[in-house]
Design a protein around this motif. Structure first.
Motif, PDB file in Angstrom:
ATOM      1  N   UNK A   9       0.932  -1.252  -0.096  1.00  0.00           N
ATOM      2  CA  UNK A   9       0.073  -0.094   0.015  1.00  0.00           C
ATOM      3  C   UNK A   9       0.922   1.124  -0.070  1.00  0.00           C
ATOM      4  N   UNK A  10       0.338   2.423  -0.518  1.00  0.00           N
ATOM      5  CA  UNK A  10       1.291   3.667  -0.508  1.00  0.00           C
ATOM      6  C   UNK A  10       0.656   4.408   0.584  1.00  0.00           C
ATOM      7  N   UNK A  11       1.512   5.360   1.326  1.00  0.00           N
ATOM      8  CA  UNK A  11       1.117   6.332   2.347  1.00  0.00           C
ATOM      9  C   UNK A  11       1.561   7.477   1.861  1.00  0.00           C
ATOM     10  N   UNK A  12       0.819   8.507   1.438  1.00  0.00           N
ATOM     11  CA  UNK A  12       0.992   9.804   1.283  1.00  0.00           C
ATOM     12  C   UNK A  12       0.648  10.777   2.103  1.00  0.00           C
ATOM     13  N   UNK A  13      -0.071  10.249   3.193  1.00  0.00           N
ATOM     14  CA  UNK A  13      -0.419  11.250   4.326  1.00  0.00           C
ATOM     15  C   UNK A  13       0.658  11.652   5.141  1.00  0.00           C
ATOM     16  N   UNK A  14       1.540  10.620   5.321  1.00  0.00           N
ATOM     17  CA  UNK A  14       2.616  10.661   6.606  1.00  0.00           C
ATOM     18  C   UNK A  14       3.762  11.798   5.981  1.00  0.00           C
ATOM     19  N   UNK A  15       3.941  12.780   7.071  1.00  0.00           N
ATOM     20  CA  UNK A  15       4.828  13.765   6.580  1.00  0.00           C
ATOM     21  C   UNK A  15       6.342  13.383   6.583  1.00  0.00           C
ATOM     22  N   UNK A  16       6.399  12.672   7.906  1.00  0.00           N
ATOM     23  CA  UNK A  16       7.891  12.045   8.331  1.00  0.00           C
ATOM     24  C   UNK A  16       7.904  10.650   8.338  1.00  0.00           C
ATOM     25  N   UNK A  17       8.931  10.105   7.915  1.00  0.00           N
ATOM     26  CA  UNK A  17       9.208   8.631   8.004  1.00  0.00           C
ATOM     27  C   UNK A  17       9.704   8.215   9.330  1.00  0.00           C
ATOM     28  N   UNK A  18       9.349   7.586  10.153  1.00  0.00           N
ATOM     29  CA  UNK A  18       9.824   7.367  11.383  1.00  0.00           C
ATOM     30  C   UNK A  18       9.694   8.730  12.192  1.00  0.00           C
ATOM     31  N   UNK A  19       8.890   9.599  11.760  1.00  0.00           N
ATOM     32  CA  UNK A  19       8.479  10.811  12.669  1.00  0.00           C
ATOM     33  C   UNK A  19       9.905  11.537  12.439  1.00  0.00           C
ATOM     34  N   UNK A  20      10.867  11.399  11.589  1.00  0.00           N
ATOM     35  CA  UNK A  20      12.155  12.239  11.361  1.00  0.00           C
ATOM     36  C   UNK A  20      12.469  12.720   9.870  1.00  0.00           C
ATOM     37  N   UNK A  21      12.449  11.911   8.977  1.00  0.00           N
ATOM     38  CA  UNK A  21      12.654  12.263   7.465  1.00  0.00           C
ATOM     39  C   UNK A  21      11.809  12.645   6.844  1.00  0.00           C
ATOM     40  N   UNK A  65      21.566   6.048   3.766  1.00  0.00           N
ATOM     41  CA  UNK A  65      22.290   6.704   4.828  1.00  0.00           C
ATOM     42  C   UNK A  65      21.752   7.295   5.981  1.00  0.00           C
ATOM     43  N   UNK A  66      20.500   7.635   6.017  1.00  0.00           N
ATOM     44  CA  UNK A  66      20.009   8.068   7.441  1.00  0.00           C
ATOM     45  C   UNK A  66      19.233   6.928   8.113  1.00  0.00           C
ATOM     46  N   UNK A  67      18.735   5.819   7.428  1.00  0.00           N
ATOM     47  CA  UNK A  67      17.975   4.910   8.246  1.00  0.00           C
ATOM     48  C   UNK A  67      18.953   3.659   8.492  1.00  0.00           C
ATOM     49  N   UNK A  68      19.906   3.222   7.501  1.00  0.00           N
ATOM     50  CA  UNK A  68      20.757   2.027   7.654  1.00  0.00           C
ATOM     51  C   UNK A  68      22.087   2.612   7.774  1.00  0.00           C
ATOM     52  N   UNK A  69      22.448   3.589   7.349  1.00  0.00           N
ATOM     53  CA  UNK A  69      23.913   3.781   7.100  1.00  0.00           C
ATOM     54  C   UNK A  69      25.012   3.371   8.176  1.00  0.00           C
ATOM     55  N   UNK A  70      24.716   3.744   9.491  1.00  0.00           N
ATOM     56  CA  UNK A  70      25.471   3.620  10.506  1.00  0.00           C
ATOM     57  C   UNK A  70      26.218   2.199  10.642  1.00  0.00           C
ATOM     58  N   UNK A  71      25.363   1.444  10.005  1.00  0.00           N
ATOM     59  CA  UNK A  71      25.676  -0.039  10.248  1.00  0.00           C
ATOM     60  C   UNK A  71      26.267  -0.795   8.936  1.00  0.00           C
ATOM     61  N   UNK A  72      27.046  -0.152   8.271  1.00  0.00           N
ATOM     62  CA  UNK A  72      27.824  -0.473   7.012  1.00  0.00           C
ATOM     63  C   UNK A  72      28.422  -1.790   7.212  1.00  0.00           C
ATOM     64  N   UNK A  73      29.072  -1.948   8.265  1.00  0.00           N
ATOM     65  CA  UNK A  73      29.703  -3.208   8.473  1.00  0.00           C
ATOM     66  C   UNK A  73      28.821  -4.412   8.407  1.00  0.00           C
ATOM     67  N   UNK A 120      14.159  -4.195   5.116  1.00  0.00           N
ATOM     68  CA  UNK A 120      14.421  -2.581   4.944  1.00  0.00           C
ATOM     69  C   UNK A 120      15.470  -2.444   3.927  1.00  0.00           C
ATOM     70  N   UNK A 121      16.456  -3.365   3.564  1.00  0.00           N
ATOM     71  CA  UNK A 121      17.674  -3.078   2.507  1.00  0.00           C
ATOM     72  C   UNK A 121      17.067  -2.996   1.302  1.00  0.00           C
ATOM     73  N   UNK A 155      18.148  17.992   7.692  1.00  0.00           N
ATOM     74  CA  UNK A 155      19.629  17.287   7.928  1.00  0.00           C
ATOM     75  C   UNK A 155      19.818  15.979   7.097  1.00  0.00           C
ATOM     76  N   UNK A 156      18.568  15.287   6.744  1.00  0.00           N
ATOM     77  CA  UNK A 156      18.701  14.096   6.130  1.00  0.00           C
ATOM     78  C   UNK A 156      19.188  14.251   4.852  1.00  0.00           C
ATOM     79  N   UNK A 157      18.780  15.377   4.059  1.00  0.00           N
ATOM     80  CA  UNK A 157      19.205  15.690   2.895  1.00  0.00           C
ATOM     81  C   UNK A 157      20.809  15.896   2.658  1.00  0.00           C
ATOM     82  N   UNK A 158      21.066  16.762   3.568  1.00  0.00           N
ATOM     83  CA  UNK A 158      22.569  17.024   4.040  1.00  0.00           C
ATOM     84  C   UNK A 158      23.603  15.982   4.124  1.00  0.00           C
ATOM     85  N   UNK A 159      22.983  15.211   5.078  1.00  0.00           N
ATOM     86  CA  UNK A 159      24.008  13.967   5.691  1.00  0.00           C
ATOM     87  C   UNK A 159      23.862  13.009   4.311  1.00  0.00           C
ATOM     88  N   UNK A 160      22.874  12.866   3.523  1.00  0.00           N
ATOM     89  CA  UNK A 160      23.014  11.968   2.457  1.00  0.00           C
ATOM     90  C   UNK A 160      24.109  12.248   1.504  1.00  0.00           C
TER      91      UNK A 160
END
Length: 400
Positions: free
Chosen positions: A16-28, A198-206, A166-167, A297-302
């Motif tokens: 399903x699609x969600x176009x009502x949510x403003x921020x993913x995980x209330x962050x992005x 980079x914002x959701x998964x990135x820290x766990x690159x290894x 999520x990958x 910040x999510x755009x800049x971080x990426x």
């Protein structure tokens, strides 16, 4: 009204699609929405791969009932317990009392923490590498801890179909086409895929590299993520795997410079534009400029992760580091930012600790500083302009 798409003779997408949510995980911010993908695998037995967010349970359940077309549901595989994929578990299990819930020990721990369900008698606990023969397909469970939660697991079929949790997902709702090879894979699409990573998964690159090494990548002919389009061609699969391997190794994707400024009255903004011009005159091709007060910040971080060099302006505010810059640098470091080059331009009218605070934050990352800090006092002078020109040359040389 039900809606589902057949992927092949044995797999149906129930997303399903969600176009009502403003921020993913209330962050992005997700200006183009997000998709919640769920899949039905049909063999002698039927297997549901994950569910959806609570806001879309009714639509999802209509899709599931219609796709089953009167058949019972035998298994529900939980690859990721984040609530946007697990909220409809109780609804499904109550509707299909013969259904077994497939997950690992950590999956069920999180299930009980989030929802306090009592379905223990229906648990089918699997271990890394375990298989489940459903007649027509053999499912193999591959643990992927910290990609990006501790309980995450992939499911690989003997036909080369990888349900990747999520990958390999992206931000953005599905707009008709469910396959990446039917979509114009332009820079906007790739930048959103990168922002998601980079914002959701990135820290766990290894951890990403570790699980990819467990897979026979050549044998995979389809990747079915929980967000975004399905990747079904070798070209797209290889492209995304290559991106993930680069991103997970914390290697820059592009030789170029991201400039992040904070400016209260426009003087530091002018400095950012000035050094960008000098960089262009030195032959630097990839240059991006962001106002930390305007751009999330999510755009800049990426983009900082994707490029080789970063310039930031830790200006003073009440003798401390400008709050938005402080927050950005801390969040950037928290994503595992490393193996990059950075330069600093400060601006202060009456002193302060901004540069010291910024350097303390950034010191937690493995970065190489290019050039000396250029310190502006209120507005740039001709002498400052020469310093900026010299810094631009040093940065350009570092790219070569």
């Amino acid at each position: 009204m039900y809606f589902f798409e057949k992927v092949n003779e044995n797999i149906i997408r129930l997303g399903v699609n969600d176009r009502r949510l403003a921020r993913f995980e209330n962050m992005y911010p997700i200006p183009n929405g997000i998709s919640y993908n769920s899949y039905l695998v049909v063999g002698d037995k039927t297997v549901l791969m994950d569910t959806v967010d609570h806001a879309y349970m009714n639509q999802f359940f209509e899709n599931l009932e219609s796709a089953l077309d009167g058949r019972d549901l035998d298994y529900l595989v939980v690859s990721h317990m984040e609530p946007d994929h697990s909220a409809a578990i109780a609804m499904v299990l109550k509707a299909y009392p013969n259904c077994k819930l497939v997950g690992n020990q950590k999956s069920f721990q999180f299930l009980e923490q989030f929802f306090h369900y009592d379905f223990k008698d229906r648990y089918l606990i699997v271990k890394d590498g375990d298989t489940l023969d459903i007649g027509g397909r053999v499912l193999k469970f591959v643990f992927a801890p910290m990609v990006h939660w501790p309980e995450v697991m992939f499911t690989l079929t003997d036909k080369g179909e990888l349900f990747s949790s999520d990958a390999f997902g992206t931000f953005g709702a599905i707009e008709g086409h469910i396959y990446s090879d039917d979509i114009e894979m332009d820079e906007l699409f790739l930048s959103e895929a990168a922002r998601y990573y980079f914002n959701v998964v990135g820290k766990f690159g290894r951890n990403v590299i570790s699980v990819l090494k467990k897979l026979d990548l050549e044998a995979i002919n389809m990747i079915l993520p929980l967000h975004g389009p399905i990747h079904r061609t070798k070209e797209k699969i290889n492209a995304f795997v290559d991106k993930y391997m680069t991103w997970a190794a914390f290697e820059p994707e592009k030789q170029g410079v991201v400039i992040v400024f904070a400016s209260m009255y426009g003087n530091t903004e002018l400095v950012a534009d000035t050094i960008a011009y000098f960089l262009s005159m030195e032959g630097v091709k990839n240059i991006k400029i962001y106002d930390v007060s305007e751009t999330h910040a999510s755009y800049i971080i990426s983009e900082a992760h994707r490029h080789s060099n970063l310039i930031f302006t830790p200006i003073n505010y009440n003798t401390e580091l400008y709050p938005e810059m402080d927050a950005l640098l801390r969040e950037l470091v928290g994503t595992g930012y490393q193996s990059r080059k950075y330069s600093v331009i400060t601006n202060g009218s009456w002193g302060g600790r901004s540069e010291k605070i910024a350097e303390e934050i950034i010191a937690k990352s493995k970065l190489e500083k290019i050039g000396e800090t250029v310190a502006i006092t209120s507005s740039a002078t001709k002498e400052d302009e020469e310093k900026l020109k010299a810094l631009a040359k040093q940065i350009a040389d570092s790219l070569k």
